[in-house]
Design a protein around this motif. Structure first.
Motif, PDB file in Angstrom:
ATOM      1  N   ILE A 219       0.847  -1.194   0.000  1.00 11.34           N
ATOM      2  CA  ILE A 219       0.000   0.000   0.000  1.00 11.34           C
ATOM      3  C   ILE A 219       0.881   1.242   0.000  1.00 11.34           C
ATOM      4  O   ILE A 219       1.782   1.375   0.841  1.00 11.34           O
ATOM      5  CB  ILE A 219      -0.942  -0.007   1.213  1.00 11.34           C
ATOM      6  CG1 ILE A 219      -1.844  -1.242   1.149  1.00 11.34           C
ATOM      7  CG2 ILE A 219      -1.776   1.268   1.287  1.00 11.34           C
ATOM      8  CD1 ILE A 219      -2.459  -1.622   2.457  1.00 11.34           C
ATOM      9  N   SER A 220       0.640   2.156  -0.929  1.00 11.94           N
ATOM     10  CA  SER A 220       1.411   3.402  -1.037  1.00 11.94           C
ATOM     11  C   SER A 220       0.725   4.491  -0.221  1.00 11.94           C
ATOM     12  O   SER A 220      -0.454   4.780  -0.439  1.00 11.94           O
ATOM     13  CB  SER A 220       1.532   3.836  -2.497  1.00 11.94           C
ATOM     14  OG  SER A 220       2.228   2.865  -3.248  1.00 11.94           O
ATOM     15  N   THR A 221       1.483   5.097   0.697  1.00 15.45           N
ATOM     16  CA  THR A 221       0.939   6.153   1.555  1.00 15.45           C
ATOM     17  C   THR A 221       1.931   7.323   1.613  1.00 15.45           C
ATOM     18  O   THR A 221       2.605   7.527   2.621  1.00 15.45           O
ATOM     19  CB  THR A 221       0.662   5.629   2.980  1.00 15.45           C
ATOM     20  OG1 THR A 221       1.873   5.054   3.512  1.00 15.45           O
ATOM     21  CG2 THR A 221      -0.429   4.584   2.983  1.00 15.45           C
ATOM     22  N   PRO A 222       2.020   8.118   0.543  1.00 13.93           N
ATOM     23  CA  PRO A 222       2.957   9.247   0.551  1.00 13.93           C
ATOM     24  C   PRO A 222       2.430  10.407   1.393  1.00 13.93           C
ATOM     25  O   PRO A 222       1.214  10.635   1.466  1.00 13.93           O
ATOM     26  CB  PRO A 222       3.019   9.639  -0.931  1.00 13.93           C
ATOM     27  CG  PRO A 222       1.675   9.256  -1.459  1.00 13.93           C
ATOM     28  CD  PRO A 222       1.278   8.003  -0.723  1.00 13.93           C
ATOM     29  N   PHE A 223       3.336  11.117   2.014  1.00 13.90           N
ATOM     30  CA  PHE A 223       2.956  12.342   2.724  1.00 13.90           C
ATOM     31  C   PHE A 223       2.717  13.449   1.708  1.00 13.90           C
ATOM     32  O   PHE A 223       3.544  13.683   0.819  1.00 13.90           O
ATOM     33  CB  PHE A 223       4.070  12.745   3.697  1.00 13.90           C
ATOM     34  CG  PHE A 223       3.860  14.086   4.332  1.00 13.90           C
ATOM     35  CD1 PHE A 223       2.804  14.310   5.190  1.00 13.90           C
ATOM     36  CD2 PHE A 223       4.737  15.141   4.058  1.00 13.90           C
ATOM     37  CE1 PHE A 223       2.611  15.561   5.775  1.00 13.90           C
ATOM     38  CE2 PHE A 223       4.557  16.385   4.634  1.00 13.90           C
ATOM     39  CZ  PHE A 223       3.489  16.601   5.493  1.00 13.90           C
ATOM     40  N   GLN A 224       1.572  14.130   1.798  1.00  7.86           N
ATOM     41  CA  GLN A 224       1.214  15.214   0.879  1.00  7.86           C
ATOM     42  C   GLN A 224       1.254  16.547   1.635  1.00  7.86           C
ATOM     43  O   GLN A 224       0.348  16.853   2.407  1.00  7.86           O
ATOM     44  CB  GLN A 224      -0.190  14.994   0.300  1.00  7.86           C
ATOM     45  CG  GLN A 224      -0.333  13.721  -0.531  1.00  7.86           C
ATOM     46  CD  GLN A 224       0.256  13.851  -1.921  1.00  7.86           C
ATOM     47  OE1 GLN A 224       1.323  14.427  -2.091  1.00  7.86           O
ATOM     48  NE2 GLN A 224      -0.419  13.313  -2.908  1.00  7.86           N
ATOM     49  N   PRO A 225       2.302  17.368   1.421  1.00  9.48           N
ATOM     50  CA  PRO A 225       2.475  18.615   2.189  1.00  9.48           C
ATOM     51  C   PRO A 225       1.735  19.802   1.561  1.00  9.48           C
ATOM     52  O   PRO A 225       2.354  20.752   1.082  1.00  9.48           O
ATOM     53  CB  PRO A 225       3.984  18.818   2.153  1.00  9.48           C
ATOM     54  CG  PRO A 225       4.393  18.253   0.829  1.00  9.48           C
ATOM     55  CD  PRO A 225       3.460  17.098   0.557  1.00  9.48           C
ATOM     56  N   LEU A 226       0.407  19.752   1.546  1.00 10.59           N
ATOM     57  CA  LEU A 226      -0.379  20.820   0.943  1.00 10.59           C
ATOM     58  C   LEU A 226      -0.727  21.886   1.972  1.00 10.59           C
ATOM     59  O   LEU A 226      -1.054  21.568   3.126  1.00 10.59           O
ATOM     60  CB  LEU A 226      -1.671  20.249   0.347  1.00 10.59           C
ATOM     61  CG  LEU A 226      -1.497  19.184  -0.744  1.00 10.59           C
ATOM     62  CD1 LEU A 226      -2.856  18.672  -1.189  1.00 10.59           C
ATOM     63  CD2 LEU A 226      -0.716  19.746  -1.922  1.00 10.59           C
ATOM     64  N   LEU A 227      -0.689  23.140   1.565  1.00  9.88           N
ATOM     65  CA  LEU A 227      -1.104  24.224   2.447  1.00  9.88           C
ATOM     66  C   LEU A 227      -2.588  24.067   2.772  1.00  9.88           C
ATOM     67  O   LEU A 227      -3.427  23.970   1.882  1.00  9.88           O
ATOM     68  CB  LEU A 227      -0.855  25.582   1.784  1.00  9.88           C
ATOM     69  CG  LEU A 227       0.605  25.931   1.466  1.00  9.88           C
ATOM     70  CD1 LEU A 227       0.675  27.300   0.811  1.00  9.88           C
ATOM     71  CD2 LEU A 227       1.453  25.893   2.729  1.00  9.88           C
ATOM     72  N   GLY A 228      -2.882  24.054   4.056  1.00 12.86           N
ATOM     73  CA  GLY A 228      -4.272  23.910   4.478  1.00 12.86           C
ATOM     74  C   GLY A 228      -4.825  22.517   4.304  1.00 12.86           C
ATOM     75  O   GLY A 228      -6.037  22.313   4.486  1.00 12.86           O
ATOM     76  N   GLY A 229      -3.996  21.564   3.972  1.00 13.07           N
ATOM     77  CA  GLY A 229      -4.529  20.218   3.753  1.00 13.07           C
ATOM     78  C   GLY A 229      -3.491  19.126   3.763  1.00 13.07           C
ATOM     79  O   GLY A 229      -3.497  18.248   2.889  1.00 13.07           O
ATOM     80  N   GLU A 230      -2.537  19.171   4.716  1.00 10.66           N
ATOM     81  CA  GLU A 230      -1.577  18.078   4.835  1.00 10.66           C
ATOM     82  C   GLU A 230      -2.319  16.771   5.051  1.00 10.66           C
ATOM     83  O   GLU A 230      -3.300  16.711   5.799  1.00 10.66           O
ATOM     84  CB  GLU A 230      -0.622  18.320   6.001  1.00 10.66           C
ATOM     85  CG  GLU A 230       0.419  19.389   5.757  1.00 10.66           C
ATOM     86  CD  GLU A 230       1.427  19.458   6.883  1.00 10.66           C
ATOM     87  OE1 GLU A 230       2.508  20.026   6.668  1.00 10.66           O
ATOM     88  OE2 GLU A 230       1.139  18.940   7.985  1.00 10.66           O
TER      89      GLU A 230
END
Length: 323
Positions: A219-230
């Motif tokens: 299972i792929s679970t990358p961290f997504q560093p989005l402003l207002g939505g990590e």
């Protein structure tokens, strides 16, 4: 005085709202774990690289950051028919739905939408690391002569670190597993069907002596560093595995023909002799690839990697327990 690794407590609880602290407690959410690993701050540091009229280094700015946690739990049922096992929260955070048939069994089946997450508290002898929005992957290890385990790896939002004493943990719900042995484990059965009406049963098929089964959920679970939505989304699932079989010459030749023909078959295994604590793993569309020759104390074994693919969708693996 040195702090001790064994003075560790891990709590995990399913989050009703993604990334919002579910506040697990030692009384209700303690995990019985082994083989610990933690990266308390995986940060994408940024070089300043400023020019000054002299040589020398510069600070790095701490950028996007997340936490990684890994540990093993024992793969065993709840001890009561149809009761949720103590590790259920962990599989739910790995992209599986929990389906309870009261008084009979509990199934874990993969999903492709509506993913759940967990809050994980990691108490490390006086320090607490909080992982929020945790999602991850796992492997199942049912290897002869060893205890059956689920080996988990989670990526979490950084929920902070603080000084905190570990709570009193309640571990009574964790059952004692049976070692994977001929007397405790069913054979690996190829080509069986899986009866799902009541307690699980593998019907028909062929079996060969083996060293057990290992499965990677992939299972792929990358961290997504989005402003207002990590977040830690689940973006892919590719289940694989491996087996080593004791085959006759004719069986090895037939297996090679199946490899060359890209043939798929079902594969299942039931482990455990105690009602309420048994575990069944069933995969309906398994392809054998990359055959190898293995040596087991001078005996010839045939190894295969497994591609474990869906047949109708979200059905490539079913984990059944507490039956």
């Amino acid at each position: 005085m040195s702090r001790l690794i064994r003075n560790t407590a891990i709590l995990a609880k399913t989050e009703p709202v993604y990334g919002v602290d579910a506040v697990p407690t030692g009384a209700a959410n303690a995990m019985l774990v082994s083989n610990l690993s933690i990266n308390p701050l995986n940060a994408q540091n940024v070089e300043r690289n400023n020019i000054r009229p002299y040589l020398g280094g510069d600070e790095q700015l701490v950028g996007s950051r997340y936490v990684e946690m890994g540990f093993d739990v024992e793969l065993v049922g709840a001890g009561t028919l149809g009761a949720v096992p103590a590790w259920g929260t962990l599989l739910r955070a790995c992209g599986f739905a929990e389906v309870v048939t009261a008084g009979v069994r509990v199934d874990y089946v993969p999903v492709s939408t509506g993913f759940e997450s967990a809050t994980i508290y990691w108490y490390d002898d006086g320090v607490i690391h909080k992982g929020l929005g945790a999602r991850g992957t796992a492997s199942l290890k049912l290897t002869v002569g060893e205890k059956p385990v689920i080996s988990c790896k989670f990526v979490c939002l950084n929920g902070g670190v603080a000084v905190a004493a570990a709570p009193t943990t309640e571990l009574e719900d964790w059952q004692i597993p049976e070692i994977v042995l001929d007397a405790n484990s069913g054979n690996l059965i190829w080509g069986a069907t899986h009866a799902t009406a009541t307690a699980p049963a593998l019907v028909g098929g062929d079996f060969y002596p083996s060293q057990g089964l290992t499965i990677e959920l992939g299972i792929s679970t990358p961290f997504q560093p989005l402003l207002g939505g990590e977040s830690v989304p689940i973006t892919e699932r590719k289940v694989t595995g491996a087996v080593q079989l004791d085959l006759t010459a004719a069986q090895e030749v037939a297996a090679m023909a199946a490899v060359l023909a890209t043939a798929k078959t079902s594969l299942g295994m039931v482990h455990g002799t105690v009602a309420g604590s048994r575990v069944c793993v069933f995969m309906p569309g398994v392809q054998r690839i990359e055959p190898t020759k293995e040596d087991l104390n001078g005996a010839r074994m045939c190894g295969y990697k497994l591609l474990i693919n869906p047949v109708a969708g979200n059905d490539e693996i079913r984990i059944v327990t507490s039956f």
